[in-house]
Write a protein that holds these residues in place. Sequence first.
Motif, PDB file in Angstrom:
ATOM      1  N   VAL A  33       1.463  35.441 -15.194  1.00  0.00           N
ATOM      2  CA  VAL A  33       2.356  34.534 -15.921  1.00  0.00           C
ATOM      3  C   VAL A  33       1.577  33.339 -16.458  1.00  0.00           C
ATOM      4  CG1 VAL A  33       4.294  32.931 -15.678  1.00  0.00           C
ATOM      5  CG2 VAL A  33       4.458  35.253 -14.742  1.00  0.00           C
ATOM      6  N   GLN A  34       0.721  32.773 -15.632  1.00  0.00           N
ATOM      7  CA  GLN A  34      -0.060  31.616 -16.082  1.00  0.00           C
ATOM      8  C   GLN A  34      -0.969  31.982 -17.262  1.00  0.00           C
ATOM      9  OE1 GLN A  34      -1.923  30.047 -12.532  1.00  0.00           O
ATOM     10  NE2 GLN A  34       0.032  29.304 -11.730  1.00  0.00           N
ATOM     11  N   THR A  35      -1.554  33.171 -17.215  1.00  0.00           N
ATOM     12  CA  THR A  35      -2.396  33.634 -18.328  1.00  0.00           C
ATOM     13  C   THR A  35      -1.570  33.834 -19.589  1.00  0.00           C
ATOM     14  OG1 THR A  35      -3.955  34.699 -16.816  1.00  0.00           O
ATOM     15  CG2 THR A  35      -3.939  35.484 -19.102  1.00  0.00           C
ATOM     16  N   LEU A  36      -0.415  34.449 -19.452  1.00  0.00           N
ATOM     17  CA  LEU A  36       0.450  34.680 -20.610  1.00  0.00           C
ATOM     18  C   LEU A  36       0.908  33.369 -21.229  1.00  0.00           C
ATOM     19  CD1 LEU A  36       2.614  37.624 -19.194  1.00  0.00           C
ATOM     20  CD2 LEU A  36       0.705  37.789 -20.818  1.00  0.00           C
ATOM     21  N   LEU A  37       1.271  32.407 -20.389  1.00  0.00           N
ATOM     22  CA  LEU A  37       1.681  31.089 -20.899  1.00  0.00           C
ATOM     23  C   LEU A  37       0.531  30.395 -21.622  1.00  0.00           C
ATOM     24  CD1 LEU A  37       3.867  29.662 -18.008  1.00  0.00           C
ATOM     25  CD2 LEU A  37       4.593  29.958 -20.375  1.00  0.00           C
ATOM     26  N   ALA A  38      -0.651  30.464 -21.042  1.00  0.00           N
ATOM     27  CA  ALA A  38      -1.815  29.800 -21.633  1.00  0.00           C
ATOM     28  C   ALA A  38      -2.164  30.359 -23.004  1.00  0.00           C
ATOM     29  CB  ALA A  38      -3.016  29.925 -20.695  1.00  0.00           C
ATOM     30  N   HIS A  39      -1.782  31.604 -23.252  1.00  0.00           N
ATOM     31  CA  HIS A  39      -2.097  32.241 -24.538  1.00  0.00           C
ATOM     32  C   HIS A  39      -0.861  32.422 -25.418  1.00  0.00           C
ATOM     33  CE1 HIS A  39      -5.719  33.078 -22.203  1.00  0.00           C
ATOM     34  NE2 HIS A  39      -6.307  33.001 -23.381  1.00  0.00           N
ATOM     35  N   ASP A  40       0.176  31.658 -25.137  1.00  0.00           N
ATOM     36  CA  ASP A  40       1.396  31.621 -25.945  1.00  0.00           C
ATOM     37  C   ASP A  40       2.013  33.012 -26.136  1.00  0.00           C
ATOM     38  OD1 ASP A  40       3.444  30.433 -27.363  1.00  0.00           O
ATOM     39  OD2 ASP A  40       2.357  30.432 -29.265  1.00  0.00           O
ATOM     40  N   LEU A  41       2.062  33.788 -25.044  1.00  0.00           N
ATOM     41  CA  LEU A  41       2.637  35.126 -25.118  1.00  0.00           C
ATOM     42  C   LEU A  41       3.986  35.238 -24.415  1.00  0.00           C
ATOM     43  CD1 LEU A  41      -0.604  37.238 -24.594  1.00  0.00           C
ATOM     44  CD2 LEU A  41       0.770  37.058 -26.688  1.00  0.00           C
ATOM     45  N   VAL A  42       4.496  34.153 -23.881  1.00  0.00           N
ATOM     46  CA  VAL A  42       5.797  34.167 -23.213  1.00  0.00           C
ATOM     47  C   VAL A  42       6.854  33.700 -24.202  1.00  0.00           C
ATOM     48  CG1 VAL A  42       7.188  33.171 -21.356  1.00  0.00           C
ATOM     49  CG2 VAL A  42       4.801  33.795 -20.935  1.00  0.00           C
ATOM     50  N   ASP A  43       7.889  34.494 -24.350  1.00  0.00           N
ATOM     51  CA  ASP A  43       8.969  34.160 -25.277  1.00  0.00           C
ATOM     52  C   ASP A  43      10.167  33.530 -24.584  1.00  0.00           C
ATOM     53  OD1 ASP A  43       7.863  35.400 -27.802  1.00  0.00           O
ATOM     54  OD2 ASP A  43       7.779  37.099 -26.429  1.00  0.00           O
ATOM     55  N   GLU A  44      10.379  33.894 -23.306  1.00  0.00           N
ATOM     56  CA  GLU A  44      11.519  33.372 -22.568  1.00  0.00           C
ATOM     57  C   GLU A  44      11.148  33.266 -21.097  1.00  0.00           C
ATOM     58  OE1 GLU A  44      15.522  34.626 -23.885  1.00  0.00           O
ATOM     59  OE2 GLU A  44      15.815  35.250 -21.804  1.00  0.00           O
ATOM     60  N   VAL A  45      11.690  32.240 -20.447  1.00  0.00           N
ATOM     61  CA  VAL A  45      11.471  32.022 -19.016  1.00  0.00           C
ATOM     62  C   VAL A  45      12.834  31.948 -18.345  1.00  0.00           C
ATOM     63  CG1 VAL A  45      10.556  30.456 -17.258  1.00  0.00           C
ATOM     64  CG2 VAL A  45       9.330  30.743 -19.428  1.00  0.00           C
ATOM     65  N   ARG A  46      13.014  32.792 -17.315  1.00  0.00           N
ATOM     66  CA  ARG A  46      14.247  32.790 -16.523  1.00  0.00           C
ATOM     67  C   ARG A  46      13.871  32.447 -15.087  1.00  0.00           C
ATOM     68  NH1 ARG A  46      15.915  38.700 -18.837  1.00  0.00           N
ATOM     69  NH2 ARG A  46      16.282  38.047 -21.001  1.00  0.00           N
ATOM     70  N   LEU A  47      14.397  31.342 -14.599  1.00  0.00           N
ATOM     71  CA  LEU A  47      14.088  30.884 -13.252  1.00  0.00           C
ATOM     72  C   LEU A  47      15.351  30.917 -12.409  1.00  0.00           C
ATOM     73  CD1 LEU A  47      11.981  27.722 -14.159  1.00  0.00           C
ATOM     74  CD2 LEU A  47      11.130  30.015 -13.618  1.00  0.00           C
ATOM     75  N   THR A  48      15.322  31.668 -11.311  1.00  0.00           N
ATOM     76  CA  THR A  48      16.407  31.607 -10.345  1.00  0.00           C
ATOM     77  C   THR A  48      15.930  30.672  -9.251  1.00  0.00           C
ATOM     78  OG1 THR A  48      17.117  33.847 -10.883  1.00  0.00           O
ATOM     79  CG2 THR A  48      17.920  32.909  -8.807  1.00  0.00           C
ATOM     80  N   VAL A  49      16.601  29.516  -9.163  1.00  0.00           N
ATOM     81  CA  VAL A  49      16.173  28.446  -8.270  1.00  0.00           C
ATOM     82  C   VAL A  49      16.898  28.568  -6.937  1.00  0.00           C
ATOM     83  CG1 VAL A  49      15.944  25.953  -7.994  1.00  0.00           C
ATOM     84  CG2 VAL A  49      15.763  26.974 -10.284  1.00  0.00           C
ATOM     85  N   PHE A  50      16.095  28.655  -5.869  1.00  0.00           N
ATOM     86  CA  PHE A  50      16.616  28.775  -4.511  1.00  0.00           C
ATOM     87  C   PHE A  50      16.710  27.383  -3.883  1.00  0.00           C
ATOM     88  CE2 PHE A  50      15.934  33.028  -5.483  1.00  0.00           C
ATOM     89  CZ  PHE A  50      16.448  33.850  -4.483  1.00  0.00           C
ATOM     90  N   PRO A  51      17.729  27.159  -3.055  1.00  0.00           N
ATOM     91  CA  PRO A  51      18.007  25.822  -2.531  1.00  0.00           C
ATOM     92  C   PRO A  51      17.101  25.424  -1.365  1.00  0.00           C
ATOM     93  CG  PRO A  51      19.609  27.354  -1.656  1.00  0.00           C
ATOM     94  CD  PRO A  51      18.737  28.124  -2.597  1.00  0.00           C
ATOM     95  N   VAL A  52      15.815  25.283  -1.673  1.00  0.00           N
ATOM     96  CA  VAL A  52      14.870  24.850  -0.658  1.00  0.00           C
ATOM     97  C   VAL A  52      13.706  24.135  -1.338  1.00  0.00           C
ATOM     98  CG1 VAL A  52      13.626  27.070  -0.667  1.00  0.00           C
ATOM     99  CG2 VAL A  52      13.477  25.593   1.337  1.00  0.00           C
TER     100      VAL A  52
END
Length: 194
Positions: A132-151
């Motif tokens: 994921v970090q590599t894809l973000l660094a090279h502008d290859l991520v189009d959408e990010v979905r984060l399911t946030v856990f309560p901790v």
Amino acid sequence: MGRIVVSENVSIDGVVQDPTGEEGFDRGGWFGRIGEADRRAWAEVEHREAREAAALLLGRRSYTWFAARWPARTGEWADRLNGLPKYVVSTTLTEPGWAGTTVLTGDVVQAAAGLRCAVAGDVVVHASRLLVQTLLAHDLVDEVRLTVFPVVLGSGERLFGPTADRVPLHLLDVETVGDSLVRLTYRRERPGGG
């Protein structure tokens, strides 16, 4: 043209390390600390995402974890994941055991860019922090979905590491999942609105 969609479970402070507690991280196992109603609601969201996906893209360690569990499972969600085309980035894996898997060797950025062109629909990336970090660094991520856990874990490997520049995102949706989880969906903002 397809889209690369990152879909992650994270703590409130962005930690993705050892959600199931199997890696020995002293703060691991945070995924399992939600209630049964939240777990069912989470599973419904993940199943919906699998139905809408065109393919999966995983790093080697995450692929190994998924491949050790999903082929033996049954039901609609399992059938969908097992039937999807799967791509794993690896320099060492030669014979993947999960049906429908293609091993991507060589340049990760080039391979991911090629998937965006070759796959019609969403190529979903689960776990796979370094990928994921590599894809973000090279502008290859189009959408990010984060399911946030309560901790709040306070330490551990976080999804987002240092970047060479800002990565602007635009909020598309906020969804309450069960009683305790929140799913945030962001689109990658690019110059010219793309």
